[in-house]
Design an enzyme around this catalytic site. Structure first.
Site, PDB file in Angstrom:
ATOM      1  N   GLU A 249       0.793  -1.231   0.000  1.00 52.76           N
ATOM      2  CA  GLU A 249       0.000   0.000   0.000  1.00 52.76           C
ATOM      3  C   GLU A 249       0.834   1.294   0.000  1.00 52.76           C
ATOM      4  OE1 GLU A 249      -2.765  -0.292   3.251  1.00 52.76           O
ATOM      5  OE2 GLU A 249      -3.933  -1.827   2.263  1.00 52.76           O
TER       6      GLU A 249
ATOM      7  N   GLU B  55      -5.274  -8.701   0.692  1.00 57.07           N
ATOM      8  CA  GLU B  55      -5.918  -8.452   1.985  1.00 57.07           C
ATOM      9  C   GLU B  55      -7.402  -8.218   1.778  1.00 57.07           C
ATOM     10  OE1 GLU B  55      -4.327  -5.297   4.496  1.00 57.07           O
ATOM     11  OE2 GLU B  55      -2.273  -5.887   3.963  1.00 57.07           O
TER      12      GLU B  55
HETATM   13  C1  BGC Z   1      -2.931  -2.742   5.972  1.00 63.73           C
HETATM   14  C2  BGC Z   1      -2.925  -3.597   7.220  1.00 63.73           C
HETATM   15  C3  BGC Z   1      -4.035  -3.129   8.146  1.00 63.73           C
HETATM   16  C4  BGC Z   1      -5.352  -3.313   7.439  1.00 63.73           C
HETATM   17  C5  BGC Z   1      -6.579  -2.939   8.261  1.00 63.73           C
HETATM   18  C6  BGC Z   1      -4.292  -2.400   5.452  1.00 63.73           C
HETATM   19  O1  BGC Z   1      -4.295  -1.040   5.151  1.00 63.73           O
HETATM   20  O2  BGC Z   1      -2.112  -3.282   4.992  1.00 63.73           O
HETATM   21  O3  BGC Z   1      -1.673  -3.535   7.807  1.00 63.73           O
HETATM   22  O4  BGC Z   1      -4.012  -3.779   9.374  1.00 63.73           O
HETATM   23  O5  BGC Z   1      -5.388  -2.531   6.273  1.00 63.73           O
HETATM   24  O6  BGC Z   1      -6.573  -1.599   8.592  1.00 63.73           O
END
Ligand code: BGC
Length: 452
Positions: A166, A354
């Protein structure tokens, strides 16, 4: 009963990041990171939490891999802490830091879990921050040195590399909004940092491909599904600006070798010039092997004067569900962002690196966590991912965020994203949540069955 089947070789995974889970912040020669510094300064993190101990994964990694195995993961996405390997950011390798990742990777392989390593998930060595951090062009060169040495060490063991996690968040949340380390509040610094982060990505990809390294290399970007609050011209324009600011500002340089023109002109006029040298854009857009996409939520955007520099504002929808982060649960958004990347930018293989949600999980006396909300969240997002695959979008894998509850940056330990519950007060004891057991069935079946 409807069945949503995934392709035979689909990768089911879960993810985490070094600072959020490892702890051991000053052990075995590790150097200070910007997150160590930032969390140790009062007032930056909710409840004064720090990642000093976190989930103590540094010592409990074997147990954690055992739990990953219980869930049946095909793959685990973790990140490497730069200051563990190079305590001074550059120069001499800290062998003990390297050994930790070697042990972790071997443990994963022993359990038939494919390791996917992210080289930068936000913990820059503090010594480099002292020299200007990402706004200093030299940091890109130091990142290149660090990344290539780590890749050298683990070639043949790790075959999928993610340069950065990110870049937008690392640049703007850390340098313009001041909510993340290093806590700066300056848009020009944020823009210059973004440029150098992207440049460092391209430099590593270029070396990796030119040297014909084993394995694959890509980057992970956060993408949002931005929709206007109304059909009014000003709301449509505000949505367009927000989309440029968060999505196109990374996708355009990566795939079109340029920054979004209007947005950049606006920034250069209002916050200052960004130094971009001749070859930079062709380096940034050097062809990679895959793109990682992090998707969490949709954002409804409205025009609002003086709200922020772009005059945009996010509004909530009455009848939607919101997670503990205050993020709307909007499963079709995952389809929308994947489709958008595929149609507008690239044919590359895509991964959801993610996706997940924080809910108010409670550990019951018999050691259970009934996180039905998370199961619903994941199920609906999986269904939309499957729809994307049916429509020809080359989605190859899916990493749930997160394998375990962890240090949620500015929110400390107050937000739980895990498939595994971590009891921080009792020696970080782990419990599989109901979502983890449900996920195990999904992986076993390579799909989901839904009564519809
Ligand atoms: C990040 C994580 C974070 C998740 C939830 C993403 O922006 O890569 O490190 O914990 O979102 O906020």
């Amino acid at each position: 009963m409807s069945e949503y089947k995934f392709p035979k070789d689909f990768i089911w995974g879960a993810a985490a990041a070094s600072y959020q889970i490892e702890g051991a912040y000053n052990e075995d020669g590790k150097g200070e990171s910007i997150w160590d510094r930032f969390t140790h300064q009062k007032g930056n993190i909710l409840n004064g939490d720090t990642g000093d101990v976190a989930c103590d994964h540094y010592h409990k990694y074997k147990k954690d891999v055992e739990l990953m195995n219980k869930i049946g993961l095909d793959s685990y996405r973790f990140s490497i802490s730069w200051p563990r390997i190079f305590p001074k950011g550059t120069g001499k390798i800290n062998q003990k830091g390297l050994d930790f990742y070697k042990k972790l990777i071997n443990e994963l392989l022993k359990n038939d879990i494919k390791p996917v390593a992210t080289l930068y998930h936000w913990n820059l060595p503090q010594v480099l921050q002292d020299r200007g951090g990402w706004s200093n062009r030299d940091t890109a060169k130091y990142f290149q040195e660090y990344a290539l040495q780590v890749i050298d060490e683990f070639e043949g063991l790790v075959d999928q590399w993610i340069t950065h996690n990110e870049p937008w968040v690392a640049s703007f949340v850390g340098h313009a909004f001041g909510q993340h380390a290093p806590g700066e509040q300056d848009y020009q610094t944020a823009l210059q940092s973004l440029h150098h982060i992207l440049l460092s990505h391209g430099m590593v990809v270029k070396n990796f491909k030119e040297e014909k390294r084993d394995g694959q290399i890509g980057i992970t970007v956060n993408l949002g599904d931005f929709q206007p609050a109304s059909d009014k011209k000003e709301d449509l324009a505000a949505t367009w600006r927000q989309d440029n600011f968060i999505n196109k500002i990374v996708l355009d340089p990566l795939f079109r070798a340029k920054y979004p023109k209007d947005l950049f002109e606006f920034f250069e006029k209002n916050v200052g010039e960004v130094e971009i040298r001749d070859q930079d854009m062709s380096i940034i857009s050097y062809p990679m092997d895959f793109l990682g996409v992090n998707y969490y939520s949709r954002n409804i955007i409205k025009h609002a004067e003086e709200q922020n520099i772009l005059e945009t504002k996010e509004v909530k929808v009455d009848d939607s569900q919101y997670t503990e982060m205050g993020w709307e649960v909007y499963p079709p958004g995952i389809y929308n962002v994947l489709e958008r990347v595929h149609n507008e930018y690239s044919d590359l293989p895509l991964y959801i690196t993610e996706n997940g949600a924080a809910f108010d999980d409670k550990l019951t006396e018999n050691g259970k966590v009934n996180d039905q909300d998370r199961i619903n969240y994941l199920r609906e997002h999986f269904k939309n991912a499957q729809r994307a695959i049916e429509d020809g979008i080359p989605l190859k894998g899916y990493y749930v965020w997160s394998i375990m509850d962890n240090f949620e940056w500015a929110y400390g330990y107050s937000k739980r994203f895990g498939l595994i519950y971590v009891d921080y007060k009792n020696n970080q004891k782990r419990y599989l949540k109901e979502s983890a057991k449900w996920y195990r069935e999904v992986i076993e079946r390579n799909g989901i069955e839904v009564k519809e």
